[in-house]
Design a protein around this motif. Structure first.
Motif, mmCIF file in Angstrom:
data_model
loop_
_atom_site.group_PDB
_atom_site.id
_atom_site.type_symbol
_atom_site.label_atom_id
_atom_site.label_comp_id
_atom_site.label_asym_id
_atom_site.label_seq_id
_atom_site.Cartn_x
_atom_site.Cartn_y
_atom_site.Cartn_z
ATOM 1 N N LEU A 177 0.819 -1.213 0.000
ATOM 2 C CA LEU A 177 0.000 0.000 0.000
ATOM 3 C C LEU A 177 0.854 1.263 0.000
ATOM 4 C CD1 LEU A 177 -2.922 1.211 0.382
ATOM 5 C CD2 LEU A 177 -2.423 1.168 2.856
ATOM 6 N N ILE A 178 0.445 2.243 -0.801
ATOM 7 C CA ILE A 178 0.977 3.606 -0.715
ATOM 8 C C ILE A 178 -0.217 4.545 -0.610
ATOM 9 C CG2 ILE A 178 3.168 3.224 -1.888
ATOM 10 C CD1 ILE A 178 1.936 4.181 -4.459
ATOM 11 N N THR A 179 -0.020 5.704 0.005
ATOM 12 C CA THR A 179 -1.137 6.601 0.273
ATOM 13 C C THR A 179 -0.831 8.013 -0.199
ATOM 14 O OG1 THR A 179 -0.333 7.103 2.499
ATOM 15 C CG2 THR A 179 -1.885 5.261 2.274
ATOM 16 N N ALA A 180 -1.918 8.735 -0.466
ATOM 17 C CA ALA A 180 -1.845 10.163 -0.791
ATOM 18 C C ALA A 180 -3.030 10.841 -0.119
ATOM 19 C CB ALA A 180 -1.875 10.382 -2.296
ATOM 20 N N SER A 181 -2.832 12.080 0.309
ATOM 21 C CA SER A 181 -3.880 12.799 1.028
ATOM 22 C C SER A 181 -4.592 13.829 0.165
ATOM 23 C CB SER A 181 -3.281 13.502 2.257
ATOM 24 O OG SER A 181 -2.682 12.561 3.124
#
Length: 381
Positions: free
Chosen positions: A31-35
């Motif tokens: 998983l990678i995330t962005a806001s």
């Protein structure tokens, strides 16, 4: 493309608590995330090759999840794109699915195990696509070799034929003058004027057919090598210039050029390649000419339009149209309904449009018409 490459999930969500919950609950996924929208676009540009699934919340501080997924379709068309949304926004989500920017949507509040299964299914769909792409890549490489061989074998004789025809055309007026003098003195028997005129017309036919053959070779090579598009040459282009270039140089027959109408918009611009668009138009013209009826009723209509959302080009013919069961497959590699055809022309058109950040869609009604719509987004600042 190998299925052993990374298959990551990009979560676009502005709530830190939800990001933490996601990491804790679904730790088995990469998983990678962005806001924010800006962070998501930056990750798609830098890490796009490894992203298999994009899951975006509907509302973000600087945009919407639909914006993220629409851009993901351009940057990473193979990725599975899903939107998380509330019941209140479900109609917007359905609209995004119908427009093609979103693969599917998941309603909030999440049921954690159901969402886990959604993610597993999305990753499996992505891996299945990658296997299909690997098989198609092998076919494309074979096609590139074949196309290059055909081009090499055909260019030289075609060039020789054209040079000989031009040499004859250069001396034709002198030959005709000598013929008329000999005819006037009775040194030759009579030849019907129509036959003499036919000989002269044959030279134009030879040159036209050579040009047509070279165009077919160019289209075959461009279609086969569509995955090797050089983005470094992209710039702002005037769509009307590209359309006029295509209509000027396409070797129409039987007065078909006069049956093409253009509704222009001089402000219609896109970011991409003029050469690519011209080859896309060549393919659409070729298909339309094969489908059009004979006689005065045949029509091709091209319309350009610039809007606040980007540029669009609509290409419509009143030919034989396509059956409903054919329409979903026309952009697939090597799909054709003709006994003589490669099935790469429209697949090339889709890859070319995607390379330019745009899309191509088709509507058709059997026995009535076929209409293609090409769209480009506004260039990013």
């Amino acid at each position: 493309m190998s299925t052993q490459q990374p298959a990551r999930i990009l979560l676009v969500e502005d709530e830190p608590a939800i990001q933490r919950l996601f990491r804790h609950t679904y730790g088995e996924f990469d998983l990678i995330t962005a806001s924010t929208l800006a962070e998501a676009l930056e990750l798609l540009e830098k890490e796009g090759h490894s992203i298999a699934v994009v899951l975006a919340d509907h509302y973000l501080p600087d945009g919407t999840g639909v914006d993220v997924l629409s851009w993901a379709r351009q940057q990473r068309p193979e990725a599975i794109r899903m939107l998380t949304t509330s019941h209140a926004q479900v109609n917007q989500a359905i609209g995004a699915v119908n427009e093609g920017g979103v693969t599917g949507y998941i309603l909030k509040p999440w049921e954690l195990e159901t969402l886990r299964q959604h993610l597993r299914d999305a990753l499996q769909t992505y891996r299945d696509r990658q296997q299909e792409l690997a098989l198609l890549e092998g076919k494309r490489q074979t096609l590139i070799s074949l196309a290059s061989s055909i081009a090499h074998e055909m260019r030289t004789p075609l060039a020789t034929i054209r040079l000989r025809a031009e040499a004859i055309a250069e001396h034709w007026p002198t030959l005709m003058a000598l013929y008329r003098d000999a005819l006037a003195t009775g040194a030759l028997g009579t030849v019907r004027p129509g036959r003499v005129q036919a000989l002269g017309n044959s030279l134009d036919v030879i040159r036209s057919e050579v040009d047509r053959s070279n165009l077919v070779i160019d289209m075959l090579l461009a279609s086969a090598q569509a995955d090797e598009i050089d983005h470094s040459s992209f710039s702002i282009q005037h769509a009307s210039d590209c359309v006029r270039e295509a209509l000027t140089h396409y070797p129409f027959t039987d007065g078909m050029a006069a049956r093409v109408s253009l509704r222009d918009d001089p402000h219609c611009r896109f970011y991409g390649s003029d050469v690519l668009l011209v080859f896309v138009l060549y393919n659409l013209i070729k298909n339309a000419c094969q489908a059009l009826p004979t006689g005065d009723t045949a029509r091709i209509r091209i319309s350009l339009r610039q809007t606040s959302g980007g540029a669009s080009l609509t290409f419509t013919d009143n030919g034989t149209g396509m059956a409903p069961e054919v329409l979903p497959h026309i952009f697939d590699d090597f799909y054709t309904t003709r006994t003589v055809g490669t099935g790469i022309g429209l697949a090339f058109c889709r890859r070319a449009m995607r390379a330019m950040g745009g899309e191509i869609r088709c509507r058709s009604r059997l026995g009535r018409y076929t209409s293609f719509r090409l769209r480009w987004p506004l260039p990013r600042p």
